[in-house]
Design a protein around this motif. Structure first.
Motif, PDB file in Angstrom:
ATOM      1  N   SER A 139      29.183  48.061  41.142  1.00 22.12           N
ATOM      2  CA  SER A 139      30.432  47.478  41.629  1.00 22.12           C
ATOM      3  C   SER A 139      30.835  46.274  40.770  1.00 22.12           C
ATOM      4  CB  SER A 139      30.284  47.071  43.090  1.00 22.12           C
ATOM      5  OG  SER A 139      31.407  46.392  43.539  1.00 22.12           O
ATOM      6  N   GLU A 140      29.866  45.438  40.458  1.00 23.32           N
ATOM      7  CA  GLU A 140      30.140  44.272  39.606  1.00 23.32           C
ATOM      8  C   GLU A 140      30.581  44.717  38.209  1.00 23.32           C
ATOM      9  OE1 GLU A 140      27.790  40.499  37.634  1.00 23.32           O
ATOM     10  OE2 GLU A 140      26.902  41.514  39.348  1.00 23.32           O
ATOM     11  N   ARG A 142      32.129  47.510  37.422  1.00 22.17           N
ATOM     12  CA  ARG A 142      33.503  48.026  37.491  1.00 22.17           C
ATOM     13  C   ARG A 142      34.505  46.879  37.596  1.00 22.17           C
ATOM     14  NH1 ARG A 142      31.214  52.008  40.824  1.00 22.17           N
ATOM     15  NH2 ARG A 142      31.772  50.840  42.676  1.00 22.17           N
ATOM     16  N   ARG A 143      34.180  45.890  38.417  1.00 22.42           N
ATOM     17  CA  ARG A 143      35.106  44.787  38.649  1.00 22.42           C
ATOM     18  C   ARG A 143      35.125  43.811  37.463  1.00 22.42           C
ATOM     19  NH1 ARG A 143      32.517  42.631  42.507  1.00 22.42           N
ATOM     20  NH2 ARG A 143      31.760  40.859  41.349  1.00 22.42           N
ATOM     21  N   SER A 144      33.980  43.289  37.120  1.00 22.11           N
ATOM     22  CA  SER A 144      33.911  42.254  36.083  1.00 22.11           C
ATOM     23  C   SER A 144      33.987  42.820  34.679  1.00 22.11           C
ATOM     24  CB  SER A 144      32.616  41.454  36.234  1.00 22.11           C
ATOM     25  OG  SER A 144      32.583  40.802  37.479  1.00 22.11           O
TER      26      SER A 144
END
Length: 164
Positions: A139-140, A142-144
């Motif tokens: 998730s990190e 994909r986001r960051s």
């Protein structure tokens, strides 16, 4: 001409920094997935096939799951024997990042000391925690990761405009 070359190098450097940050996040996801895979292999070997811990570790090593960690454990087992698996496991886990080490340390009192079913349950629980860490890292990433790439490109463009 020199300004154009400098601007191009600045652009490439900035994009490279963003790409390196993104690849670092991807490497973390792969590392956590490798540990989850190693724990699942150990669970299957110990609980389902009743394989001794040293041979289960060799199977995990041959599969390439968390290879460096497994090799450290196997080296310790060869030197100290299977009876010392808890200490060997703990020593090998000290080289891992804190989040991985905390999951691995919970297995220390169980491995090699309880029956196959108890070890299997502990390994399954550890795998679930490792999978949760992997999902957070994914998730990190994909986001960051997108932000790192965007900031790298935008920073490169800004430096290029300033130099030209």
């Amino acid at each position: 001409m020199i300004r154009a070359v400098g601007a191009a190098l600045a652009m490439l450097g900035s994009v490279g920094i963003g790409l390196r940050a993104y690849l670092g996040l991807s490497a973390r996801v792969r590392e956590l997935a490798g540990f989850a895979s190693m724990l699942e292999i150990l669970r299957c070997e110990i609980e389902l096939r009743l394989t001794p811990i040293d041979r289960a570790l060799e199977t995990a090593r041959n599969a390439g799951a968390a290879r460096t960690f497994v090799e450290r454990v196997l080296d310790g087992v060869r030197l100290r024997g299977c009876a010392e698996i808890a200490e060997v496991w703990s020593d090998a886990s000290k080289a891992e990042p804190r989040e991985i080490r905390s999951v691995l340390e919970e297995l220390k009192p169980v491995l090699g000391r309880y029956g196959a079913n108890e070890q299997g349950r502990a390994l399954a629980d550890a795998r679930r925690r490792m999978d949760a860490l992997r999902e957070q890292a994914e998730s990190e990433r994909r986001r960051s990761g997108k932000l790192y790439m965007i900031f790298g490109i935008c920073g490169g463009i800004a430096v290029t405009v300033l130099l030209l």
